[in-house]
Write a protein that holds these residues in place. Structure first.
Motif, PDB file in Angstrom:
ATOM      1  N   UNK A   1      68.462  62.900  71.390  1.00  0.00           N
ATOM      2  CA  UNK A   1      69.291  63.866  72.117  1.00  0.00           C
ATOM      3  C   UNK A   1      69.758  63.273  73.443  1.00  0.00           C
ATOM      4  N   UNK A   2      68.837  62.685  74.195  1.00  0.00           N
ATOM      5  CA  UNK A   2      69.207  62.128  75.496  1.00  0.00           C
ATOM      6  C   UNK A   2      70.060  60.864  75.352  1.00  0.00           C
ATOM      7  N   UNK A   3      69.862  60.117  74.278  1.00  0.00           N
ATOM      8  CA  UNK A   3      70.717  58.949  74.051  1.00  0.00           C
ATOM      9  C   UNK A   3      72.147  59.384  73.730  1.00  0.00           C
ATOM     10  N   UNK A   4      72.284  60.378  72.847  1.00  0.00           N
ATOM     11  CA  UNK A   4      73.611  60.869  72.511  1.00  0.00           C
ATOM     12  C   UNK A   4      74.291  61.516  73.718  1.00  0.00           C
ATOM     13  N   UNK A   5      73.522  62.188  74.560  1.00  0.00           N
ATOM     14  CA  UNK A   5      74.078  62.741  75.797  1.00  0.00           C
ATOM     15  C   UNK A   5      74.568  61.616  76.708  1.00  0.00           C
ATOM     16  N   UNK A   6      73.871  60.487  76.707  1.00  0.00           N
ATOM     17  CA  UNK A   6      74.282  59.338  77.516  1.00  0.00           C
ATOM     18  C   UNK A   6      75.622  58.795  77.039  1.00  0.00           C
ATOM     19  N   UNK A   7      75.779  58.674  75.715  1.00  0.00           N
ATOM     20  CA  UNK A   7      77.026  58.158  75.154  1.00  0.00           C
ATOM     21  C   UNK A   7      78.165  59.135  75.423  1.00  0.00           C
ATOM     22  N   UNK A   8      77.883  60.429  75.252  1.00  0.00           N
ATOM     23  CA  UNK A   8      78.906  61.442  75.514  1.00  0.00           C
ATOM     24  C   UNK A   8      79.265  61.487  77.002  1.00  0.00           C
ATOM     25  N   UNK A   9      78.265  61.317  77.874  1.00  0.00           N
ATOM     26  CA  UNK A   9      78.513  61.335  79.321  1.00  0.00           C
ATOM     27  C   UNK A   9      79.410  60.177  79.732  1.00  0.00           C
ATOM     28  N   UNK A  10      79.213  59.030  79.098  1.00  0.00           N
ATOM     29  CA  UNK A  10      80.052  57.874  79.414  1.00  0.00           C
ATOM     30  C   UNK A  10      81.513  58.171  79.093  1.00  0.00           C
TER      31      UNK A  10
END
Length: 251
Positions: free
Chosen positions: A70-79
Motif C-alpha cells: 500500500x505504501x509503495x503504491x502510494x509512493x508511485x502515485x505520489x510521484x
C-alpha cells in the motif's frame, strides 16, 4: 512557513515494514532451531519465506505484505501527482504519462500478487501461491522497467537535474540484478535445488527493500520545492525561459 507533506516517508515506511517483517520471520525460524517444515522438499534445510509464512507467522506475513505494498503504491502515485502539480519535474509528453500509467498498473499487479501469495500459502494452496509469486515478481519488475524508461525520457528534457540521472541508474541496476536473480531462482526451483533457491528468494526480497527506498530519493525534492511563476523546479534547479529544459543529451 508553508507545511509540505513529507512524501519521502511513504517509501521509507514501506521499506521499513518489509525489512522488519523479513528479519522477524528469519529470526523466529532460527530461534526455533531452524525446524524442518512439512512444506520442505527432500534435502531442503533452508526455509523459503513462504515456508515460514505458511506456519504460525502467517498473520505477520499478510499484514506486512499489505502495509508494504500500500505504501509503495502510494509512493508511485505520489510521484505522478507531484509531477502533475509541478512539485517535481513535469512530464513533458503524453508518452511519458503513458509510461507512468503502465508503471502504476503493473505495480497494482505486483501488489495483488504479494498480498494474495501471503494469503494463499504454500502449504494449503501451492499452485495459487506460485501463480501469485509470478504476479508479484513480474508485476514489480515490469513496473520498474516503465519507471526507468520514464526517468530516461525525463532526463532528456531536464538534463540539469542530476537526481533524475542518479535515480535512473539506481533503478536500471535494480532491474538487471533482479531479472538475473529471478531467472536463477526459477531455474533452481524447477530443478529442486531447494537450498540455493531459498537463499536466492531471501536475496531477491532484501534487494526489493532497496528498490522501495529509492523512491525516497525521488520524492525528497518535493519537501523543499518552491515555485516562482512556474519557472523553478524541485528536482534540482531553476528552469530558465526560452525552453532551456529541453536539452538534447540523454544519460
Amino acid at each position: 512557513m508553508t507545511f509540505r507533506f513529507p512524501y519521502y516517508l511513504l517509501p521509507v515506511i514501506s521499506a521499513c515494514t518489509w525489512l522488519g517483517m523479513l528479519l522477524a520471520m528469519l529470526i523466529v525460524w532460527i530461534r526455533q532451531g531452524s525446524p524442518h517444515y512439512i512444506t520442505f522438499n527432500e534435502n531442503q534445510t533452508i526455509a523459503y519465506i513462504s515456508d515460514i509464512g505458511a506456519q504460525g507467522l502467517q498473520p505477520l506475513f499478510v499484514a506486512g505484505s499489505v502495509v508494504t505494498t500500500i505504501f509503495l503504491d502510494l509512493s508511485i502515485a505520489a510521484e505522478r501527482w507531484l509531477r502533475h502539480r509541478g512539485k517535481l519535474a513535469r512530464n513533458t509528453t503524453t508518452f511519458q504519462k503513458v509510461l507512468v500509467g503502465l508503471s502504476i498498473l503493473f505495480a497494482v499487479v505486483g501488489t495483488v500478487g504479494l498480498i494474495c501469495l501471503s494469503i494463499f500459502d504454500t502449504l494449503r494452496h501451492p499452485s495459487l501461491h506460485r501463480l501469485f509469486l509470478l504476479f508479484f515478481i513480474g508485476g514489480y519488475v515490469i513496473s520498474a522497467i516503465f519507471i526507468c524508461w520514464e526517468y530516461q525520457r525525463l532526463g532528456i528534457h531536464f538534463r540539469q537535474h542530476r537526481i533524475l540521472r542518479h535515480s535512473f541508474w539506481v533503478k536500471l541496476i535494480f532491474i538487471l540484478v533482479e531479472i538475473v536473480l529471478a531467472i536463477a531462482f526459477a531455474v533452481t526451483m524447477y530443478k529442486k535445488i531447494s537450498n540455493t533457491a531459498a537463499v536466492l528468494e531471501w536475496v531477491i526480497s532484501l534487494i526489493f527493500t532497496l528498490w522501495v527506498v529509492s523512491f525516497a530519493m525521488d520524492l525528497w525534492p518535493a519537501s523543499k520545492a518552491t515555485q516562482h511563476s512556474g519557472l523553478e523546479d524541485a528536482d534540482g534547479g531553476q528552469l530558465e525561459n526560452g525552453g532551456k529544459e529541453h536539452g538534447g543529451v540523454t544519460f
